[in-house]
Design a protein around this motif. Structure first.
Motif, PDB file in Angstrom:
ATOM      1  N   PHE A  26      32.435  85.346  69.452  1.00  0.00           N
ATOM      2  CA  PHE A  26      33.781  85.781  69.834  1.00  0.00           C
ATOM      3  C   PHE A  26      34.824  85.011  69.026  1.00  0.00           C
ATOM      4  O   PHE A  26      34.513  84.000  68.379  1.00  0.00           O
ATOM      5  N   ARG A  27      36.038  85.503  69.081  1.00  0.00           N
ATOM      6  CA  ARG A  27      37.172  84.793  68.485  1.00  0.00           C
ATOM      7  C   ARG A  27      37.928  84.073  69.591  1.00  0.00           C
ATOM      8  O   ARG A  27      38.305  84.694  70.593  1.00  0.00           O
ATOM      9  N   ALA A  28      38.133  82.784  69.433  1.00  0.00           N
ATOM     10  CA  ALA A  28      38.834  82.010  70.450  1.00  0.00           C
ATOM     11  C   ALA A  28      40.272  82.516  70.611  1.00  0.00           C
ATOM     12  O   ALA A  28      40.905  82.951  69.646  1.00  0.00           O
ATOM     13  N   GLU A  29      40.760  82.484  71.814  1.00  0.00           N
ATOM     14  CA  GLU A  29      42.119  82.918  72.088  1.00  0.00           C
ATOM     15  C   GLU A  29      43.131  81.955  71.457  1.00  0.00           C
ATOM     16  O   GLU A  29      42.798  80.790  71.180  1.00  0.00           O
ATOM     17  N   GLN A  89      29.109  83.048  80.799  1.00  0.00           N
ATOM     18  CA  GLN A  89      30.071  82.464  81.734  1.00  0.00           C
ATOM     19  C   GLN A  89      30.592  81.120  81.227  1.00  0.00           C
ATOM     20  O   GLN A  89      31.795  80.851  81.258  1.00  0.00           O
ATOM     21  N   THR A  90      29.679  80.280  80.755  1.00  0.00           N
ATOM     22  CA  THR A  90      30.073  78.949  80.308  1.00  0.00           C
ATOM     23  C   THR A  90      30.913  79.005  79.035  1.00  0.00           C
ATOM     24  O   THR A  90      31.828  78.194  78.838  1.00  0.00           O
ATOM     25  N   SER A  91      30.633  79.965  78.176  1.00  0.00           N
ATOM     26  CA  SER A  91      31.354  80.085  76.912  1.00  0.00           C
ATOM     27  C   SER A  91      32.804  80.509  77.094  1.00  0.00           C
ATOM     28  O   SER A  91      33.606  80.392  76.152  1.00  0.00           O
ATOM     29  N   ARG A  92      33.160  80.977  78.264  1.00  0.00           N
ATOM     30  CA  ARG A  92      34.553  81.318  78.508  1.00  0.00           C
ATOM     31  C   ARG A  92      35.450  80.098  78.369  1.00  0.00           C
ATOM     32  O   ARG A  92      36.633  80.225  78.036  1.00  0.00           O
ATOM     33  N   ARG A  93      34.883  78.926  78.614  1.00  0.00           N
ATOM     34  CA  ARG A  93      35.681  77.705  78.427  1.00  0.00           C
ATOM     35  C   ARG A  93      36.001  77.482  76.950  1.00  0.00           C
ATOM     36  O   ARG A  93      37.049  76.925  76.609  1.00  0.00           O
ATOM     37  N   LEU A  94      35.090  77.898  76.085  1.00  0.00           N
ATOM     38  CA  LEU A  94      35.351  77.815  74.655  1.00  0.00           C
ATOM     39  C   LEU A  94      36.371  78.872  74.242  1.00  0.00           C
ATOM     40  O   LEU A  94      37.215  78.641  73.368  1.00  0.00           O
ATOM     41  N   GLN A 135      38.813  75.750  67.813  1.00  0.00           N
ATOM     42  CA  GLN A 135      40.268  75.707  67.794  1.00  0.00           C
ATOM     43  C   GLN A 135      40.796  77.136  67.938  1.00  0.00           C
ATOM     44  O   GLN A 135      40.060  78.109  67.756  1.00  0.00           O
ATOM     45  N   PRO A 136      42.078  77.285  68.274  1.00  0.00           N
ATOM     46  CA  PRO A 136      42.624  78.638  68.489  1.00  0.00           C
ATOM     47  C   PRO A 136      42.381  79.571  67.310  1.00  0.00           C
ATOM     48  O   PRO A 136      42.592  79.200  66.153  1.00  0.00           O
ATOM     49  N   THR A 172      38.803  80.273  76.076  1.00  0.00           N
ATOM     50  CA  THR A 172      40.162  80.090  76.600  1.00  0.00           C
ATOM     51  C   THR A 172      40.774  78.735  76.275  1.00  0.00           C
ATOM     52  O   THR A 172      41.949  78.515  76.541  1.00  0.00           O
ATOM     53  N   GLY A 173      39.984  77.822  75.719  1.00  0.00           N
ATOM     54  CA  GLY A 173      40.509  76.503  75.386  1.00  0.00           C
ATOM     55  C   GLY A 173      40.283  75.453  76.444  1.00  0.00           C
ATOM     56  O   GLY A 173      40.645  74.285  76.262  1.00  0.00           O
TER      57      GLY A 173
END
Length: 205
Positions: free
Chosen positions: A191-194, A69-74, A150-151, A76-77
């Motif tokens: 994961f790969r950042a958006e 859950q917390t890693s979603r901030r990473l 970074q993206p 999505t930016g």
């Protein structure tokens, strides 16, 4: 003497003792309690081991979900604006605190939680450079760091909890890998950042 006892309706002393012994041998009173006494120790040992293992796996699942859950901030930016200190240690602490806040019922002891966020250019590099933090029965977090993704970058986020096996040391000794009564619970997400854009100041988290 025997004739006198028989005439009086009494049994000879020897025969009375034999009857008492036979009656004792046939008696089943208290047999269940005696039998349970033989199996009580292994029964409770197994029971405590099951409870200990279940609690450990439950905490591990909570850690995995909280990290996800917390890693979603990473992903999505949002982390760019949320963890925006120039000190990586401060960002790591904020990321760790968010993981703890996502865990229900305070199952995660934040004082024993360590986080590691690293970025890579490809998944092969992420795999080859991610090693176990447990070595020779000790937790090594000396190489842990917080790198702001970074993206489009590959992100490996890990959370490692020094978990205390608190029920019984003799029932959980096989679970310990950090010395007596402790085990490292490791949660990892890759994961790969958006392709996000940097949020403007004051954007929500």
């Amino acid at each position: 003497m025997t004739a006198i006892l028989q005439a009086a309706g009494a049994s000879p002393p020897g025969r009375g003792k034999k009857r008492l012994i036979r009656r004792f041998g046939r008696s089943q009173d208290g047999a269940a309690a005696v039998e349970f006494g033989f199996i009580a120790v292994p029964f409770f040992a197994l029971l405590f081991a099951i409870i200990e293992t279940a609690l450990m796996f439950w905490t591990s699942e909570v850690l995995e979900e909280s990290l996800s859950q917390t890693s979603r901030r990473l992903l999505t930016g949002q982390a760019v604006s949320r963890y925006n200190s120039t000190n990586p240690a401060t960002n790591a602490q904020a990321f760790r605190d968010d993981i703890c806040a996502a865990a229900p019922m305070g199952l995660i002891d934040c004082s024993k939680l360590y986080v590691d966020v690293k970025i890579y250019t490809d998944f092969a590099g992420a795999k080859s450079n991610t090693t176990s933090p447990v070595s020779n029965g000790k937790l090594d977090t000396s190489k842990f760091a917080y790198n702001e993704p970074q993206p489009g970058q590959i992100v490996v986020a890990r959370a490692v909890l020094d978990y205390s096996l608190f029920l019984t040391s003799w029932a959980s000794a096989s679970l310990a890998d950090l010395g007596a009564g402790h085990r490292a619970l490791v949660a990892t997400t890759v994961f790969r950042a958006e392709p996000f854009t940097t949020p403007s100041p004051g954007a929500g988290t």
